[in-house]
Design a protein around this motif. Structure first.
Motif, PDB file in Angstrom:
ATOM      1  N   GLY A 113       0.833  -1.215   0.000  1.00  0.00           N
ATOM      2  CA  GLY A 113       0.000   0.000   0.000  1.00  0.00           C
ATOM      3  C   GLY A 113       0.860   1.255   0.000  1.00  0.00           C
ATOM      4  O   GLY A 113       0.574   2.237  -0.713  1.00  0.00           O
ATOM      5  N   ALA A 114       1.941   1.224   0.780  1.00  0.00           N
ATOM      6  CA  ALA A 114       2.839   2.387   0.847  1.00  0.00           C
ATOM      7  C   ALA A 114       3.443   2.686  -0.524  1.00  0.00           C
ATOM      8  O   ALA A 114       3.602   3.841  -0.922  1.00  0.00           O
ATOM      9  CB  ALA A 114       3.940   2.136   1.872  1.00  0.00           C
ATOM     10  N   LYS A 115       3.749   1.599  -1.261  1.00  0.00           N
ATOM     11  CA  LYS A 115       4.344   1.810  -2.599  1.00  0.00           C
ATOM     12  C   LYS A 115       3.337   2.473  -3.546  1.00  0.00           C
ATOM     13  O   LYS A 115       3.735   3.237  -4.434  1.00  0.00           O
ATOM     14  CB  LYS A 115       4.827   0.480  -3.212  1.00  0.00           C
ATOM     15  N   LEU A 116       2.057   2.175  -3.370  1.00  0.00           N
ATOM     16  CA  LEU A 116       1.035   2.822  -4.208  1.00  0.00           C
ATOM     17  C   LEU A 116       0.973   4.329  -3.921  1.00  0.00           C
ATOM     18  O   LEU A 116       0.713   5.137  -4.804  1.00  0.00           O
ATOM     19  CB  LEU A 116      -0.350   2.191  -3.969  1.00  0.00           C
ATOM     20  N   LEU A 141      -5.457   3.563   7.308  1.00  0.00           N
ATOM     21  CA  LEU A 141      -5.503   4.335   6.064  1.00  0.00           C
ATOM     22  C   LEU A 141      -4.097   4.869   5.805  1.00  0.00           C
ATOM     23  O   LEU A 141      -3.442   5.386   6.721  1.00  0.00           O
ATOM     24  CB  LEU A 141      -6.497   5.494   6.195  1.00  0.00           C
ATOM     25  N   LEU A 142      -3.635   4.709   4.571  1.00  0.00           N
ATOM     26  CA  LEU A 142      -2.336   5.265   4.179  1.00  0.00           C
ATOM     27  C   LEU A 142      -2.573   6.481   3.302  1.00  0.00           C
ATOM     28  O   LEU A 142      -3.407   6.447   2.384  1.00  0.00           O
ATOM     29  CB  LEU A 142      -1.534   4.231   3.388  1.00  0.00           C
ATOM     30  N   GLU A 143      -1.808   7.537   3.575  1.00  0.00           N
ATOM     31  CA  GLU A 143      -1.896   8.767   2.776  1.00  0.00           C
ATOM     32  C   GLU A 143      -0.486   9.336   2.609  1.00  0.00           C
ATOM     33  O   GLU A 143       0.422   8.971   3.360  1.00  0.00           O
ATOM     34  CB  GLU A 143      -2.769   9.797   3.498  1.00  0.00           C
ATOM     35  N   PRO A 144      -0.287  10.242   1.668  1.00  0.00           N
ATOM     36  CA  PRO A 144       1.033  10.870   1.542  1.00  0.00           C
ATOM     37  C   PRO A 144       1.336  11.736   2.763  1.00  0.00           C
ATOM     38  O   PRO A 144       0.434  12.347   3.339  1.00  0.00           O
ATOM     39  CB  PRO A 144       0.909  11.753   0.293  1.00  0.00           C
ATOM     40  N   GLY A 160       2.996   7.748  -6.271  1.00  0.00           N
ATOM     41  CA  GLY A 160       2.126   8.841  -6.726  1.00  0.00           C
ATOM     42  C   GLY A 160       0.838   8.342  -7.363  1.00  0.00           C
ATOM     43  O   GLY A 160      -0.005   9.134  -7.779  1.00  0.00           O
ATOM     44  N   ALA A 161       0.663   7.015  -7.420  1.00  0.00           N
ATOM     45  CA  ALA A 161      -0.536   6.459  -8.068  1.00  0.00           C
ATOM     46  C   ALA A 161      -1.803   6.759  -7.267  1.00  0.00           C
ATOM     47  O   ALA A 161      -2.866   6.970  -7.842  1.00  0.00           O
ATOM     48  CB  ALA A 161      -0.382   4.947  -8.240  1.00  0.00           C
ATOM     49  N   HIS A 162      -1.676   6.745  -5.936  1.00  0.00           N
ATOM     50  CA  HIS A 162      -2.863   6.926  -5.087  1.00  0.00           C
ATOM     51  C   HIS A 162      -2.570   7.826  -3.896  1.00  0.00           C
ATOM     52  O   HIS A 162      -1.423   7.951  -3.465  1.00  0.00           O
ATOM     53  CB  HIS A 162      -3.354   5.571  -4.576  1.00  0.00           C
ATOM     54  N   ARG A 163      -3.651   8.394  -3.342  1.00  0.00           N
ATOM     55  CA  ARG A 163      -3.516   9.262  -2.165  1.00  0.00           C
ATOM     56  C   ARG A 163      -4.246   8.694  -0.942  1.00  0.00           C
ATOM     57  O   ARG A 163      -4.061   9.169   0.163  1.00  0.00           O
ATOM     58  CB  ARG A 163      -4.025  10.680  -2.472  1.00  0.00           C
ATOM     59  N   LYS A 164      -5.064   7.667  -1.157  1.00  0.00           N
ATOM     60  CA  LYS A 164      -5.760   7.053  -0.006  1.00  0.00           C
ATOM     61  C   LYS A 164      -5.893   5.550  -0.230  1.00  0.00           C
ATOM     62  O   LYS A 164      -6.658   5.103  -1.090  1.00  0.00           O
ATOM     63  CB  LYS A 164      -7.141   7.680   0.197  1.00  0.00           C
ATOM     64  N   VAL A 165      -5.132   4.795   0.554  1.00  0.00           N
ATOM     65  CA  VAL A 165      -5.137   3.333   0.428  1.00  0.00           C
ATOM     66  C   VAL A 165      -5.527   2.728   1.775  1.00  0.00           C
ATOM     67  O   VAL A 165      -4.949   3.078   2.812  1.00  0.00           O
ATOM     68  CB  VAL A 165      -3.742   2.813  -0.005  1.00  0.00           C
TER      69      VAL A 165
END
Ligand code: UT7
Length: 336
Positions: A130-133, A173-176, A137-142
């Motif tokens: 998820g962190a790699k996504l 939830l993972l976010e930048p 830059g592909a995603h902002r909320k995983v």
């Protein structure tokens, strides 16, 4: 060994949510089912009780509840989630993936996702994917979920396994990262398939499809060589934890909060001792949940948030060991 990641965008955990089914299975209950005792279980494992899903309740139910709590804690709608990753070895069924069932029930329209099978390391492996996504830059909320209904694959006539596990789910939830934040720093993962038959469920797959014979031979249940798993778990969790600390010029003494997989209290304390980790920094909640496989680490995060050990800026080390074997250690700064 995995290389140290180079990141321009970093990922952080921005919210946690957990769910365990209300029904309890205590050591006293187990005394009535197999030849065991509350004293043996507590002394050898540290477990007092575990939560067990009722009939008809599956991993996706627990995972969806944990994800709902996580979204509520972050204050966002399900439609904002772009990907859902579920670490589990007890999916509702072979397919569709639990992630699809969770996506539908959450109403996370437009998200994609999948299940990841790495037993007790499922959550931290999914966390890195998820962190790699986010980092790409592909995603902002995983949404990353660890969830298992271990009671669905336990032999409640086998005292060596049935006393150990419980059911539960945890989601993050993972976010930048925002400016100045650090988030997920580094990880070291390793698998060792030579340990496969020390902890596994032999039946029901393509090698031994379910048949009257596989059922008669109880191949649809967890099988474990406890002693072998125990020794390897302590050695390898300590080794990978040391590796990730060393290459970031840190020692165990500098970690504010150590959140290990909860398989056995003695495994946790032996690992922490090897890392020279002060006792008060080690999160242990196995007493109330048992080993919930994919869910232990997010459940332990919730415990550490409640008791005040996880606060913004704290340096956190996660470590896991599971069937496969699968081993992982992750270093991060807590950012909320
Ligand atoms: O999630 C990741 C993977 N799982 C783990 O990390 C689990 C790793 N292993 C363990 O946690 C421990 O090995 C166990 C808790 C499974 C077993 O503890 P142990 O201290 O290694 O016990 P043991 O297997 O050496 O067994 C000692 C004795 C045996 O009796 P004898 O042969 O000495 O007469 C067992 O039959 O304890 C007996 N025993 C029990 N007695 C009462 C085994 N299970 C039980 C039980 N109640 N539930």
């Amino acid at each position: 060994m995995t290389l140290k990641p180079r990141m321009s965008v970093r990922a952080k955990i921005s919210a946690v949510g957990t769910y365990v089914p209300p029904k309890l299975l205590t050591n006293a209950d187990l005394e009535k089912m197999v030849a065991t005792s509350d004293q043996w279980i507590q002394e050898r494992t540290g477990i007092r009780e575990r939560h067990i899903a009722g009939k008809g309740v599956a991993t996706s139910d627990l995972a969806t509840e944990a994800a709902r709590v996580c979204l509520r804690n972050r204050g966002i709608e399900a439609t904002e989630v772009e990907a859902i990753l579920v670490g589990t070895v007890t999916p509702d069924m072979f397919f569709p993936a639990t992630a699809c069932l969770v996506q539908d029930r959450l109403g996370a329209k437009g998200a994609w996702g999948f299940d990841l099978s790495a037993a007790c390391s499922g959550f931290i492996y999914a966390l890195q994917v998820g962190a790699k996504l986010i980092e790409s830059g592909a995603h902002r909320k995983v949404m990353v979920i660890g969830a298992d209904v271990m009671s669905s694959i336990l032999d409640y006539t086998d005292r060596t396994t049935c006393i150990l596990f419980g059911d539960g789910a945890g989601a993050v939830l993972l976010e930048p990262c925002e400016e100045g934040e650090v988030g997920l720093i580094d990880f070291v993962h390793e698998i060792d398939g030579s340990g496969g038959q020390s902890l596994y469920m032999p039946g029901g797959g393509s090698l031994h499809p379910t048949s009257p014979e596989t059922i008669a031979e109880r191949m649809h249940y967890v099988h474990q060589e406890g002693g072998a798993v125990f020794k390897t778990a302590v050695r390898k969790m300590a080794e990978l934890s040391e590796a990730v600390l060393e290459r970031n010029d840190l020692t165990g003494a500098e970690v504010d909060c150590f959140i290990p997989h909860q398989a056995n209290r003695r495994i946790i304390t032996a690992t922490a001792e090897r890392l020279a980790m002060p006792e008060e920094r080690v999160v242990i909640n196995i007493g109330e949940y048992g080993n919930t496989t994919g869910a232990t680490i997010p459940l332990a995060m919730a415990t550490a948030m409640e008791d005040g050990r996880l606060q913004k800026g704290k340096l956190v080390l996660l470590a896991s060991f599971g069937g496969g074997y699968t081993i992982g250690a992750t270093l991060l700064r807590w950012e909320f």
